[in-house]
Design an enzyme around this catalytic site. Structure first.
Site, PDB file in Angstrom:
ATOM      1  N   TYR A   1     -37.691   7.845  -1.207  1.00 22.13           N
ATOM      2  CA  TYR A   1     -38.648   6.740  -1.152  1.00 22.13           C
ATOM      3  C   TYR A   1     -40.040   7.227  -1.567  1.00 22.13           C
ATOM      4  O   TYR A   1     -40.234   8.376  -1.952  1.00 22.13           O
ATOM      5  CB  TYR A   1     -38.637   6.118   0.237  1.00 22.13           C
ATOM      6  CG  TYR A   1     -37.349   5.394   0.553  1.00 22.13           C
ATOM      7  CD1 TYR A   1     -36.900   4.343  -0.248  1.00 22.13           C
ATOM      8  CD2 TYR A   1     -36.557   5.765   1.639  1.00 22.13           C
ATOM      9  CE1 TYR A   1     -35.715   3.679   0.034  1.00 22.13           C
ATOM     10  CE2 TYR A   1     -35.368   5.109   1.930  1.00 22.13           C
ATOM     11  CZ  TYR A   1     -34.947   4.070   1.129  1.00 22.13           C
ATOM     12  OH  TYR A   1     -33.775   3.413   1.407  1.00 22.13           O
TER      13      TYR A   1
ATOM     14  N   GLN B   1     -40.633   3.180  12.154  1.00 18.12           N
ATOM     15  CA  GLN B   1     -40.697   3.922  10.896  1.00 18.12           C
ATOM     16  C   GLN B   1     -41.436   3.112   9.837  1.00 18.12           C
ATOM     17  O   GLN B   1     -41.039   1.995   9.501  1.00 18.12           O
ATOM     18  CB  GLN B   1     -39.295   4.253  10.379  1.00 18.12           C
ATOM     19  CG  GLN B   1     -39.342   5.163   9.151  1.00 18.12           C
ATOM     20  CD  GLN B   1     -37.999   5.355   8.499  1.00 18.12           C
ATOM     21  OE1 GLN B   1     -37.366   4.388   8.097  1.00 18.12           O
ATOM     22  NE2 GLN B   1     -37.563   6.594   8.372  1.00 18.12           N
TER      23      GLN B   1
ATOM     24  N   CYS C   1     -17.698   7.641  14.475  1.00 14.54           N
ATOM     25  CA  CYS C   1     -17.941   7.258  13.087  1.00 14.54           C
ATOM     26  C   CYS C   1     -17.051   8.104  12.188  1.00 14.54           C
ATOM     27  O   CYS C   1     -16.970   9.325  12.344  1.00 14.54           O
ATOM     28  CB  CYS C   1     -19.412   7.494  12.744  1.00 14.54           C
ATOM     29  SG  CYS C   1     -19.757   7.425  10.971  1.00 14.54           S
TER      30      CYS C   1
ATOM     31  N   GLU D   1       5.789  -1.209  18.012  1.00 15.25           N
ATOM     32  CA  GLU D   1       5.571  -0.502  16.742  1.00 15.25           C
ATOM     33  C   GLU D   1       6.897   0.096  16.272  1.00 15.25           C
ATOM     34  O   GLU D   1       7.516   0.881  16.982  1.00 15.25           O
ATOM     35  CB  GLU D   1       4.523   0.591  16.922  1.00 15.25           C
ATOM     36  CG  GLU D   1       4.357   1.538  15.755  1.00 15.25           C
ATOM     37  CD  GLU D   1       4.071   0.814  14.436  1.00 15.25           C
ATOM     38  OE1 GLU D   1       4.843   1.019  13.474  1.00 15.25           O
ATOM     39  OE2 GLU D   1       3.087   0.042  14.382  1.00 15.25           O
TER      40      GLU D   1
ATOM     41  N   ARG E   1     -25.175   6.785  12.180  1.00 18.57           N
ATOM     42  CA  ARG E   1     -23.938   5.998  12.147  1.00 18.57           C
ATOM     43  C   ARG E   1     -23.134   6.084  13.451  1.00 18.57           C
ATOM     44  O   ARG E   1     -22.477   5.098  13.811  1.00 18.57           O
ATOM     45  CB  ARG E   1     -23.103   6.421  10.938  1.00 18.57           C
ATOM     46  CG  ARG E   1     -23.708   5.963   9.611  1.00 18.57           C
ATOM     47  CD  ARG E   1     -22.920   6.469   8.419  1.00 18.57           C
ATOM     48  NE  ARG E   1     -23.181   7.876   8.159  1.00 18.57           N
ATOM     49  CZ  ARG E   1     -22.514   8.607   7.263  1.00 18.57           C
ATOM     50  NH1 ARG E   1     -21.525   8.065   6.575  1.00 18.57           N
ATOM     51  NH2 ARG E   1     -22.820   9.876   7.058  1.00 18.57           N
TER      52      ARG E   1
ATOM     53  N   ARG F   1     -40.377  12.078   8.705  1.00 13.08           N
ATOM     54  CA  ARG F   1     -38.993  12.304   8.257  1.00 13.08           C
ATOM     55  C   ARG F   1     -39.065  12.840   6.838  1.00 13.08           C
ATOM     56  O   ARG F   1     -39.533  12.170   5.924  1.00 13.08           O
ATOM     57  CB  ARG F   1     -38.195  11.005   8.308  1.00 13.08           C
ATOM     58  CG  ARG F   1     -36.715  11.236   8.054  1.00 13.08           C
ATOM     59  CD  ARG F   1     -35.855   9.999   8.291  1.00 13.08           C
ATOM     60  NE  ARG F   1     -34.607  10.362   8.931  1.00 13.08           N
ATOM     61  CZ  ARG F   1     -33.555   9.558   9.042  1.00 13.08           C
ATOM     62  NH1 ARG F   1     -33.610   8.322   8.578  1.00 13.08           N
ATOM     63  NH2 ARG F   1     -32.459   9.970   9.638  1.00 13.08           N
TER      64      ARG F   1
END
Length: 691
Positions: free
Chosen positions: A210, A103, A385, A456, A362, A258
């Protein structure tokens, strides 16, 4: 085969990709000043290629060192000396059947003034002083942070002098036409170097606010020359780069763009600012006509941060309508993220024709084996994620210390080369507490060949994660609990619930070692008069359900993230809430995206906020506060007070047994209260280090 669409081969240009799974660009901080990949970076990418990913796209890669460096530890393709090491990384990814695109990127106004002109000087200094310079630089860099918003550094560049970017907040200036022409040639030269390195293509980053997007947007592009005004003119810079790459690299060298197809300003209440989806679809059509081989559909920018890098409250697939609109308008392949969090969701969006490739950003940080696990028909083994944003927060913070991003659910991020010694030989390790630290330790010990037994005291796992999952929109924290439990059990852990870990019970297992992960308890300061009243409780008691409040007037003391989330839960139960914070701002030290996500909902509920107020005492009908700036006393009417003042480590068991067993390890919140990432990392490191 399960997920037949997801694992069907696809093509971008003439490049055939073995499946429809894409790891899109993510800057994590594994690079170095000169822009060449470090061993850690190559191991990070190779782990995802080994994990079965079809297409990997590099992190933001600069083509200009002076104004275009976004980070000190960033990949670059601005010089010929970077070709050979990039070729090595490319070969390592190709070895596993993955295709690799690079990229190309320039931050424009979304840069820190500190970065402008700094990197070339740093590269030169490092060549003279070696790694000594690195140590000196990262020792000094944190001290420069307070000055970053005081305009003592050079201005960042932009299509026009315009408003400062929300996250960077640096002064900017307009590029000259000569500078634009030079940047066009630098992008083209970068693509030529990528091709020489043997990579399969390039991606142009015209998203997330950007430089390319700044030219596309009428909000940041106010030029009156050939690079501003009409859409044709605003697209000129991007199209000149695209057509220039095609001319220099050949039409068969694929270029993905993109593209943020909607700047999403209206979603933060700024109607009429920037461009919208209709404009974005038209841009995609023109890019296709100019030779783009695929469109990677994204949205927003740093000014509208949460609409491209979503916090946990956003629903998976919420923006798939954007990809669908572009897919309907173009014939080239469409890539998109759309907050995809499961193979089932990915398969459905491909089957429905929403997109041609799924971008899992992610999710690849959280689990490098995502693709292989899905292909094997074992989605339950994927560590999901949870959109906690710790990767972005930690990357930006650690950039000034020479560090890299972390992940809440993957403690091995950045340590892919770690080797776990399989020398447990069945020896028993008792782990007290089935929270994030204890369960991660159990999994890691099981991988090493130990026999983990988790005790636990509660009837369910998760510890503090259970509390974190209770506020509205926090359901994904439940994913984390389920995934931790599954991984621990898969590797041989026994989890015993409703089991108090007494010294006698622990001794009954004749353990080789004992890990104490007993968590932390809410702070309830006895030094403040009235905290022992029946009308006072802690946020923990509210979140756990032990205290249920309805239709009360509540003073909630402490506006950290726990306080904000507790306030939202209270509001949904019909309570009237006032947040009281001693600092001058809400949720001091909390990552801005969480505040931006939560506060609009709280304000819509009518929550009142008092910053700069210190709690002095709690009475029967009111709390006594003091204004920190003036010392003035203020009384706030409230028939219930909720304390959200942090937590204190629970170490009583550790104190009792630390001398009774030869190896006793204190970890997680029981050692030092922290984040999910701190807990999982502590569990992993303690289990890895056991000898």
């Amino acid at each position: 085969m399960p997920y037949e669409h997801l694992f069907a081969p696809g093509k971008i240009g003439n490049v055939e990709i073995k499946n429809r799974i894409v790891m899109p660009p993510m800057m994590l901080g594994f690079g170095q000043f000169d822009g060449t990949p470090t061993e850690a970076m190559m191991e990070y990418y190779e782990a995802r290629a080994r994990g079965g990913t079809g297409l990997i796209v590099s992190e933001i890669t600069r083509v200009n060192d002076f104004s275009g460096a976004s980070a000190f530890a960033q990949l670059a393709i601005s010089h010929d000396y970077q070709i050979k090491p990039l070729a090595e990384m490319t070969a390592r990814l190709h070895r596993h059947g993955a295709k690799f695109f690079v990229q190309l990127h320039h931050p424009g106004r979304q840069n820190l003034g500190l970065m402008v002109g700094t990197v070339p000087v740093s590269i030169a200094a490092e060549r003279v002083l070696g790694k000594t310079f690195d140590r000196l630089f990262y020792k000094a860099a944190p001290h420069l942070m307070p000055f970053m918003k005081k305009d003592v550094f050079l201005k960042t560049v932009s299509p026009s002098a315009c408003d400062r970017a929300y996250s960077a907040d640096s002064a900017n200036r307009a590029l000259t036409v000569k500078e634009i022409h030079k940047l066009v040639q630098q992008f083209i030269a970068g693509a030529v170097r990528v091709q020489k390195a043997g990579a399969d293509g390039v991606m142009l980053h015209a998203a997330h606010g950007y430089l390319f997007q700044q030219f596309l947007s009428p909000y940041t592009n106010r030029r009156t020359d050939e690079y501003g005004g009409s859409l044709e003119n605003r697209m000129r810079f991007l199209l000149e780069v695209l057509t220039g790459i095609k001319a220099s690299c050949g039409s068969s060298f694929p270029v993905i763009v993109r593209l943020s197809v909607d700047e999403c300003y209206r979603m933060i209440g700024r109607e009429g600012v920037g461009y919208t989806l209709d404009d974005g679809v038209e841009m995609a059509k023109r890019l296709e006509q100019a030779g783009a081989d695929a469109i990677d559909v994204s949205s927003a920018g740093y000014d509208t941060y949460n609409y491209w890098l979503e916090p946990t409250s956003f629903a998976p697939g919420w923006r798939k309508y954007m990809a669908a609109a572009v897919k309907k308008a173009v014939r080239v392949p469409v890539l998109a993220a759309n907050l995809i969090r499961s193979p089932e969701q990915a398969e459905a969006q491909l089957r429905e024709g929403i997109q041609d490739f799924v971008c899992l950003g992610r999710p690849h940080i959280a689990d490098p084996q995502w693709a292989n696990k899905a292909k094997a028909g074992k989605p339950e083994e994927i560590k999901r994620c949870i959109c906690c944003l710790y990767c972005m927060e930690s990357m930006q913070h650690n950039a000034f210390y020479g560090g890299h991003a972390g992940c809440s659910v993957n403690p091995q991020l950045g340590h892919e080369a770690d080797i776990l010694n399989c020398d447990g030989n069945g020896r028993t390790v008792v782990i007290v507490g089935a929270g994030a630290a204890g369960l991660t330790a159990a999994e890691t010990l099981g991988r090493r060949g130990f026999t983990p037994i988790v005790l636990e005291k509660e009837s369910e796992p998760g510890g503090q994660l259970q509390l974190a999952s209770k506020p509205p929109h926090k359901e994904k924290i439940g994913w984390c609990i389920a995934d931790l439990v599954h991984a621990a059990k898969k590797h041989g852990a026994r989890i015993l619930y409703n089991t108090e870990a007494t010294p006698e019970r622990i001794a009954s297992y004749s353990p080789y070692a004992v890990f104490v992960a007993t968590g932390a308890q809410s702070v309830r300061p006895g030094s403040i008069p009235g905290t022992d009243r029946k009308t006072v409780c802690t946020a923990e008691e509210v979140l756990s359900g032990r205290v249920k409040l309805r239709n009360k007037t509540v003073a909630l003391i402490g506006s950290g993230m726990t306080g904000l989330e507790t306030a939202e839960l209270l509001c949904e139960a019909g309570n009237r809430v006032t947040l009281v914070e001693m600092a001058d701002c809400v949720a001091p030290g909390t990552w801005m995206q969480h505040i931006d996500d939560c506060m609009p909902r709280l304000l819509a509920h009518g929550v009142k906020v008092l910053t700069g107020h210190k709690l002095c005492s709690i009475g029967a009908e009111a709390v006594e506060l003091q204004k920190t700036a003036t010392g003035e006393t203020v009384f706030l009417l409230a028939d219930q007070t909720v304390l959200s003042l942090g937590v204190r480590s629970e170490q009583r068991l550790y104190a009792r047994i630390c001398s009774e067993f030869p190896r006793v390890v204190l970890l997680g919140d029981a050692k030092k209260p922290g984040r999910i990432a701190d807990a999982t990392r502590a569990g992993y490191e303690a289990a890895k280090a056991l000898r």
